[in-house]
Design a protein around this motif. Structure first.
Motif, short mmCIF file in Angstrom:
data_model
loop_
_atom_site.label_atom_id
_atom_site.label_comp_id
_atom_site.label_asym_id
_atom_site.label_seq_id
_atom_site.Cartn_x
_atom_site.Cartn_y
_atom_site.Cartn_z
N LEU A 140 0.84 -1.39 0.05
CA LEU A 140 0.02 -0.07 -0.02
C LEU A 140 0.89 1.20 0.10
CD1 LEU A 140 -2.64 -1.26 2.30
CD2 LEU A 140 -3.34 -0.42 0.01
N VAL A 183 -5.38 -6.24 2.89
CA VAL A 183 -5.04 -7.01 1.74
C VAL A 183 -3.88 -6.42 1.07
CG1 VAL A 183 -5.87 -7.61 -0.64
CG2 VAL A 183 -7.54 -7.36 1.42
N GLY A 184 -2.87 -7.22 0.73
CA GLY A 184 -1.83 -6.79 0.20
C GLY A 184 -1.00 -7.90 -0.29
N HIS A 207 5.57 -10.52 -6.17
CA HIS A 207 4.84 -11.61 -6.25
C HIS A 207 3.28 -11.54 -6.83
CE1 HIS A 207 8.17 -13.68 -4.15
NE2 HIS A 207 7.30 -14.93 -4.05
N ARG A 208 3.24 -10.31 -7.29
CA ARG A 208 1.78 -9.93 -7.78
C ARG A 208 1.48 -10.55 -9.37
NH1 ARG A 208 2.72 -5.45 -11.15
NH2 ARG A 208 0.58 -4.72 -10.79
N SER A 255 -5.80 -14.19 -5.59
CA SER A 255 -7.03 -15.20 -5.79
C SER A 255 -7.02 -16.30 -4.70
CB SER A 255 -6.73 -15.94 -7.17
OG SER A 255 -6.58 -14.73 -8.12
N TRP A 312 -13.58 -1.75 1.85
CA TRP A 312 -13.40 -0.68 1.08
C TRP A 312 -12.36 -1.22 0.06
CZ3 TRP A 312 -15.18 4.65 1.43
CH2 TRP A 312 -16.32 4.62 2.84
N SER A 359 -9.16 -0.27 -2.45
CA SER A 359 -8.21 0.61 -2.93
C SER A 359 -8.41 0.85 -4.44
CB SER A 359 -6.62 0.04 -2.81
OG SER A 359 -6.38 -0.87 -3.69
N GLU A 360 -8.91 0.02 -5.06
CA GLU A 360 -9.12 0.21 -6.96
C GLU A 360 -10.21 -0.44 -7.27
OE1 GLU A 360 -5.32 0.40 -9.47
OE2 GLU A 360 -4.88 -1.04 -7.80
N GLY A 416 -10.87 -1.78 -9.87
CA GLY A 416 -10.82 -3.20 -10.79
C GLY A 416 -10.48 -4.47 -10.05
N ARG A 430 -14.32 -9.60 -9.68
CA ARG A 430 -13.80 -10.85 -9.99
C ARG A 430 -14.00 -11.98 -8.73
NH1 ARG A 430 -9.86 -8.44 -11.07
NH2 ARG A 430 -9.40 -9.06 -13.19
C1 LIG Z 1 -4.20 -5.91 -5.46
C2 LIG Z 1 -3.34 -7.06 -5.23
C3 LIG Z 1 -3.64 -7.43 -3.76
C4 LIG Z 1 -3.56 -7.98 -6.23
O1 LIG Z 1 -2.79 -9.23 -5.91
P1 LIG Z 1 -2.32 -10.48 -6.99
O2 LIG Z 1 -1.81 -11.49 -6.02
O3 LIG Z 1 -1.51 -9.77 -7.76
O4 LIG Z 1 -3.72 -10.61 -7.65
P2 LIG Z 1 -3.75 -12.02 -8.47
O5 LIG Z 1 -2.62 -12.56 -9.24
O6 LIG Z 1 -4.65 -12.96 -7.67
O7 LIG Z 1 -4.83 -11.46 -9.67
C5 LIG Z 1 -5.96 -12.02 -9.94
C6 LIG Z 1 -6.73 -11.28 -10.82
O8 LIG Z 1 -6.98 -9.89 -10.47
C7 LIG Z 1 -6.46 -9.16 -11.24
N1 LIG Z 1 -5.92 -7.98 -10.57
C8 LIG Z 1 -5.03 -7.70 -9.65
N2 LIG Z 1 -4.96 -6.63 -9.08
C9 LIG Z 1 -5.62 -5.91 -9.76
C10 LIG Z 1 -5.96 -4.32 -9.90
N3 LIG Z 1 -5.18 -3.57 -8.87
N4 LIG Z 1 -6.52 -3.87 -10.76
C11 LIG Z 1 -7.06 -4.63 -11.70
N5 LIG Z 1 -6.83 -5.98 -11.71
C12 LIG Z 1 -6.40 -6.60 -10.76
C13 LIG Z 1 -5.16 -9.73 -12.01
O9 LIG Z 1 -5.02 -8.96 -13.27
C14 LIG Z 1 -5.68 -11.04 -11.98
O10 LIG Z 1 -6.82 -10.94 -13.53
P3 LIG Z 1 -7.19 -12.43 -14.17
O11 LIG Z 1 -7.54 -13.40 -13.22
O12 LIG Z 1 -8.01 -11.91 -15.25
O13 LIG Z 1 -5.92 -12.78 -14.85
C15 LIG Z 1 -1.83 -6.74 -5.23
O14 LIG Z 1 -1.64 -6.09 -6.55
C16 LIG Z 1 -1.66 -5.57 -4.15
O15 LIG Z 1 -1.01 -5.81 -3.13
N6 LIG Z 1 -1.77 -4.24 -4.68
C17 LIG Z 1 -1.27 -3.14 -3.89
C18 LIG Z 1 -2.15 -3.28 -2.51
C19 LIG Z 1 -3.71 -3.11 -2.53
O16 LIG Z 1 -4.22 -2.34 -3.54
N7 LIG Z 1 -4.22 -3.80 -1.92
C20 LIG Z 1 -5.84 -3.71 -1.94
C21 LIG Z 1 -6.23 -2.95 -0.64
S1 LIG Z 1 -8.08 -2.82 -0.80
#
Ligand SMILES: CC(C)(COP(=O)(O)OP(=O)(O)OC[C@H]1O[C@@H](n2cnc3c(N)ncnc32)[C@H](O)[C@@H]1OP(=O)(O)O)[C@@H](O)C(=O)NCCC(=O)NCCS
Length: 426
Positions: free
Chosen positions: A38, A98-99, A104-105, A111, A132, A134-135, A137, A141
């Motif tokens: 984050l 969630v992070g 490793h993303r 998922s 809530w 952060s984004e 998108g 899913r």
């Molecule tokens: C958001 C986050 C937790 C996703 O984790 P990740 O392990 O990369 O997610 P996954 O690999 O399981 O992705 C699953 C799907 O979600 C999609 N996805 C993941 N993060 C996304 C994002 N920020 N925006 C849009 N799509 C996203 C992936 O492309 C993937 O899509 P697909 O199944 O169609 O291929 C990670 O990117 C992260 O830590 N982001 C910064 C912190 C944050 O925003 N946390 C959420 C707080 S509410």
């Protein structure tokens, strides 16, 4: 530490990681990962200090981690809230923390965490989750739907007059106090308001610590937090928490007053609070944050066109257990319908469900009958709080209506009297 492990569902064959329960010993690692994800500006120690009280209050046993060769690379948590839903306060899992570690993303870590969390919540008998995002998108899913919108309302001072017949009660008193002086009374007013407002959750002491947090970091260039408290003869009936920002330039005083939270038990108490914040001297504009989309200000301001509203998506809702969540809800009208649900992350929800609901409750059971609507579970989450309609999603082509009018009939049953508001990011 003892952990139940399960293989990660990585799309990268070389990566080996597992999803398992966590505990307090590992919490600094969790904080390191979530803080980095984050983009937190503070150190792990500083973050531990600020988040540990919340987790101490709610427990460490709901934290899940993904590990790669014993290193934590992802995490998710859920607070056990009592949150008001249509029909009254209910247990709702407040998904948080969630992070995924940046290296490793996009390998399926989140998922796998989400899949496991949904299973755990269901096993605990929790039929609803909220968060809530952060984004916007990320969570659709995983079956979450954007269920509520909240607004920050800005009114410039010369246009802040209320309508002449706004309800005013001369018996009310208003005092301007410090958080230390007013904390218990504020908490009492809020506790009474929670059951009447969809989206609110009961705040334990640690949550009030957060609401009243007044560090230089939180304050920025604004004043310390002030409390306007309205009381009648029996005690407190409303409050506004606000800060001011003093601005004096060549054009004169341009100060801003920003209301963080305004809660009132009666219309007259609310008007007393608006009268106070809109009539502070030297203030050029007032911002009222964290309001429901139907905030009474819209009907109280003499010129509603002078309100500038900035809206954000607030709660995303997830039906963890479709029949249980629908059975616990209240309904504004009778409906009988068959809804075909797709659910990739909680397969126990998938299938055709006959929903029979009226003002007294709902029965929900599996059926082989032809569906009236076909939808992903996320759309039901989006409609669950009664603010957003399924008909709008039929119009967008993302929900399929087999029987004309089926979405509108279900919307009429899901309708609520007042728009939801949570007002506090968790
Ligand atoms: C958001 C986050 C937790 C996703 O984790 P990740 O392990 O990369 O997610 P996954 O690999 O399981 O992705 C699953 C799907 O979600 C999609 N996805 C993941 N993060 C996304 C994002 N920020 N925006 C849009 N799509 C996203 C992936 O492309 C993937 O899509 P697909 O199944 O169609 O291929 C990670 O990117 C992260 O830590 N982001 C910064 C912190 C944050 O925003 N946390 C959420 C707080 S509410």
């Amino acid at each position: 530490m003892t952990h139940e492990t399960e293989p990660g569902q990585s799309r990268t064959p070389a990566a080996e990681w597992t999803v398992r329960g966590s505990d307090r010993d590992e919490f600094p690692e969790v904080v390191r990962v979530v803080g980095e994800a984050l983009l937190a500006p503070d150190t792990v120690e500083e973050r531990l200090e600020s988040v540990s009280p919340l987790i101490d209050a709610h427990g460490y046993d709901r934290i899940l981690v993904a590990t790669d060769a014993d290193e934590v690379v992802g995490s998710v948590n859920a607070f056990p809230f009592e949150m008001t839903m249509p029909g009254g306060p209910r247990p709702v899992a407040g998904v948080t923390g969630v992070g995924v570690w940046p290296t490793h993303r996009r390998k399926g870590v989140l998922s796998a965490l989400m899949r496991r969390q949904l299973r755990d919540l269901r096993a605990r008998g929790e039929s609803l989750a909220a968060l809530w995002a952060s984004e916007g998108g990320i969570y659709g899913r995983f079956g979450y739907g954007a269920a509520s919108t909240e607004s920050a309302l800005t009114v410039a001072q010369p246009h802040s007059a209320l309508i002449p017949d706004a309800p005013r009660d001369p018996a009310l008193t208003l005092r301007l106090l410090s958080p230390e002086q007013a904390r218990d009374q504020v908490a009492e007013v809020f506790r009474r308001e929670v059951p009447a407002r969809i989206g609110r959750f009961q705040r334990q002491r640690v949550w009030w610590d957060r609401v009243f947090a007044d560090t230089p970091n939180v304050r920025g260039d604004r004043s310390f937090l002030k409390v306007a408290l309205v009381s009648d003869v029996r005690g407190p009936v409303g409050y506004a928490l606000y800060r001011t920002r003093r601005v004096l330039d060549r054009t004169g005083w341009q100060s801003e007053l920003r209301v963080q939270e305004l809660v009132a038990g009666t219309p007259a108490a609310r008007v007393a609070l608006y009268d106070h914040v809109f009539n502070r001297d030297l203030v050029a504009s007032v911002v009222v944050e964290n309001t429901a989309v139907d905030d009474p200000l819209w009907n109280l301001l003499a010129d509603r066109q002078r309100i500038t509203a900035v809206s954000i998506t607030a709660l995303w809702m997830r039906l963890v257990d479709v029949p249980a969540a629908l059975a616990e809800r209240s309904y504004a009208a009778s409906v009988e319908t068959v809804v075909e649900i797709a659910d990739r992350y909680a397969p126990w929800n998938a299938g055709r469900w006959r929903i029979k609901a009226d003002e007294d409750g709902a029965g929900v059971e599996l059926t082989d009958d032809a569906p009236d609507l076909s939808l992903d579970v996320s759309h039901l989450g989006a409609a669950f709080l009664g603010q957003h309609t399924l008909a709008a999603r039929v119009a967008a082509g993302v929900v399929t209506e087999h029987a004309p009018g089926a979405a509108a009939r279900l919307d009429a049953a899901l309708r609520v009297a007042h728009a939801p508001v949570c007002g506090l990011i968790f």
